[in-house]
Design an enzyme around this catalytic site. Structure first.
Site, PDB file in Angstrom:
ATOM      1  N   THR A 148       0.838  -1.203   0.000  1.00  0.00           N
ATOM      2  CA  THR A 148       0.000   0.000   0.000  1.00  0.00           C
ATOM      3  C   THR A 148       0.869   1.247   0.000  1.00  0.00           C
ATOM      4  OG1 THR A 148      -1.883  -1.035   1.107  1.00  0.00           O
ATOM      5  CG2 THR A 148      -1.652   1.346   1.374  1.00  0.00           C
ATOM      6  N   ASN A 149       2.019   1.148   0.653  1.00  0.00           N
ATOM      7  CA  ASN A 149       2.837   2.333   0.867  1.00  0.00           C
ATOM      8  C   ASN A 149       3.532   2.845  -0.385  1.00  0.00           C
ATOM      9  OD1 ASN A 149       2.001   1.838   3.437  1.00  0.00           O
ATOM     10  ND2 ASN A 149       3.991   1.106   4.182  1.00  0.00           N
ATOM     11  N   SER A 325     -34.462  36.919  -4.980  1.00  0.00           N
ATOM     12  CA  SER A 325     -35.059  37.100  -3.663  1.00  0.00           C
ATOM     13  C   SER A 325     -36.441  36.477  -3.602  1.00  0.00           C
ATOM     14  CB  SER A 325     -35.146  38.587  -3.324  1.00  0.00           C
ATOM     15  OG  SER A 325     -35.832  38.781  -2.106  1.00  0.00           O
ATOM     16  N   SER A 326     -36.777  35.993  -2.403  1.00  0.00           N
ATOM     17  CA  SER A 326     -38.121  35.473  -2.183  1.00  0.00           C
ATOM     18  C   SER A 326     -39.065  36.557  -1.699  1.00  0.00           C
ATOM     19  CB  SER A 326     -38.068  34.340  -1.145  1.00  0.00           C
ATOM     20  OG  SER A 326     -37.561  34.846   0.090  1.00  0.00           O
TER      21      SER A 326
END
Length: 477
Positions: A148-149, A325-326
């Protein structure tokens, strides 16, 4: 695998800790199963990052070919591994790369996930059942001459190299869009500003050309970082001594990996150093941070220059992409620059994570490369998408308000600076003071005081005179 186990939908596998039931349909095995249970951290499996899957199978294929060349792996097993890697590279079984990218174990779970999927796919191609590891084994054959390394950091470098190339391409497209806008806006005069205060005249084209130059510089810095990423430690095995690998393995596997990946990779000169040192990732992340910082600055400018539409700068118009914007009808917000700003904040934070993870390495290995991988992939991926979004949904559609910019320039006292060589500093100061107090235009005050003629003013205030180094123009008063 017994008929009873097939009926139950599982197969029995064994590891250091004992036996476990693995889904019969899974190409992964017991090591991946345990990792799925142990690391429910980010919710981002390897499958979310196809470039890492491809890098892993590139390495497994290169290793198999090298081991065959060295007489360590027979042709049948080698060919099965190679064909399995080719199939996975096309996107087959991507969902089987299931472990979380953030994990303990320095990437062992990722490597074993790859070993198991490649092995079981190869077994299938050989006409065997998944899990018949007496025929082909994930560790003994797929992982032969590897650790793995050396696999994990090499895969990370291969994957980030390819990802960085895509980022370079996207940055180039964004740069070209800014260049086109610079040409389109080249004659539009406006007020230049320092510290948010009026400074001297410039053109909007000059402003946008600056953004193109900034991107070009950062593309160069990113390209300069790639050679560091191309240095790999494959063949180092556990700590860099190359234990359990043939003396010729490191050189040969790099040659195969270059051929398979199409990348200009080279083996590090000292594998013990290369196995523990994460400096290349720190360097790459630092460049990504630089790109993010400067891209965010550009977006800050775009938001300021488009502010308004009535009570802000109002010099440019960003293409409207959604209602803003709402509660406030008609409001449109600069949402594209805003999202790019947020990507930049994330990349800057990722850089700190990578810095701390690289620093935390101990002795012959850095156990924290998984979070480096996670942070790098997110930074590169999100920057690439941010550049594309900014280009396609914002920059290409920007328009300018030249009359408004000219009006603001005429009403500003910045023109006094341009007139200073012709009427002197004392007169310029008086004209500026009166313009500020009365709100009148500088040119009108100069004409009223008889300091310059209308013809002289028209000559001095030409765009090419106002916006570039030039000797004082000769005036016929």
């Amino acid at each position: 695998m017994s008929k009873q186990e097939i009926f139950k939908g599982t197969r029995r596998e064994h590891d250091l800790l004992g036996y476990r039931e693995v889904p019969a349909t899974a190409y992964y095995g017991i090591h991946t199963l345990r990792a799925l249970e142990n690391f429910p951290i980010s919710g981002d499996p390897i499958s979310k990052y196809p470039e890492l899957i491809v890098a892993l199978v590139d390495i497994k294929e290169a290793a198999a070919l090298t081991n065959r060349d060295l007489g360590l792996l027979d042709d049948a097993r080698c060919q099965a591994i190679v064909e399995a890697c080719k199939a996975i590279r096309t996107g087959q079984h991507a969902e089987q790369f299931a472990v979380d990218l953030i994990q303990g174990g320095a990437g062992t779970s990722t490597n074993m996930n790859a070993n198991e999927v490649v092995c079981n796919k190869a077994l299938e191609l050989l006409g065997h059942q998944r899990g018949e590891y007496e025929v082909l084994h994930p560790n003994e054959h797929v992982n032969m001459s590897q650790s793995t390394n050396d696999v994990y950091p090499t895969a990370l470098k291969v994957a980030t190299y390819r990802s960085a190339l895509r980022l370079l391409d996207q940055m180039s497209l964004l740069e070209a869009s800014f260049e086109r806008k610079a040409t389109e806006f080249r004659t539009m005069l406006k007020v230049g500003r320092t510290q948010l205060q009026d400074a001297v005249p410039m053109t909007l084209g000059q402003e946008f050309a600056t953004y193109a130059v900034m991107l070009n510089e950062d593309r160069q810095r990113l390209a300069e970082a790639l050679p560091l990423i191309s240095e790999i430690n494959l063949g180092a095995t556990a700590i860099g001594t190359g234990i359990n690998a043939h003396p010729e393995y490191a050189v040969r596997v790099c040659q195969h990996l270059c051929s398979i990946s199409g990348l200009p990779l080279h083996t590090a000169p000292y594998l013990i150093e290369a196995t523990q040192d994460c400096g290349a990732f720190v360097q790459l992340s630092g460049v990504l941070k630089r790109i993010a910082v400067k891209l965010s600055k550009v977006c800050n400018d775009l938001r300021l220059l488009s502010s308004g539409p009535r009570s802000g700068f109002g010099e440019i118009n960003l293409p409207p992409v959604q209602a803003g914007s709402s509660i406030m009808p008609g409001k449109v917000n600069p949402v594209i620059p805003e999202v790019v700003n947020q990507v930049a904040f994330e990349v800057i934070g990722n850089d700190m994570t990578i810095t701390m993870a690289a620093e935390a390495g101990q002795l012959q290995l850095n156990a924290f490369e998984p979070v480096i991988a996670y942070s790098l992939f997110r930074s590169i991926s999100h920057l690439t998408q941010a550049c594309a979004t900014l280009d396609e949904k914002c920059v290409r559609g920007i328009t300018a308000n030249p009359e408004h910019m000219r009006e603001m320039l005429d009403r500003s006292i910045v023109l006094v600076t341009a007139l200073n060589p012709y009427i002197g500093y004392a007169n310029s100061t008086e004209v500026a003071r009166e313009a500020l107090e009365t709100g009148r235009k500088v040119a009108d005050i100069v004409l009223e005081r008889g300091l310059l003629s209308a013809a002289a003013l028209a000559e001095i205030l030409r765009p090419e005179v106002l916006t570039a180094p030039r000797a004082p123009v000769a005036l016929n008063q």
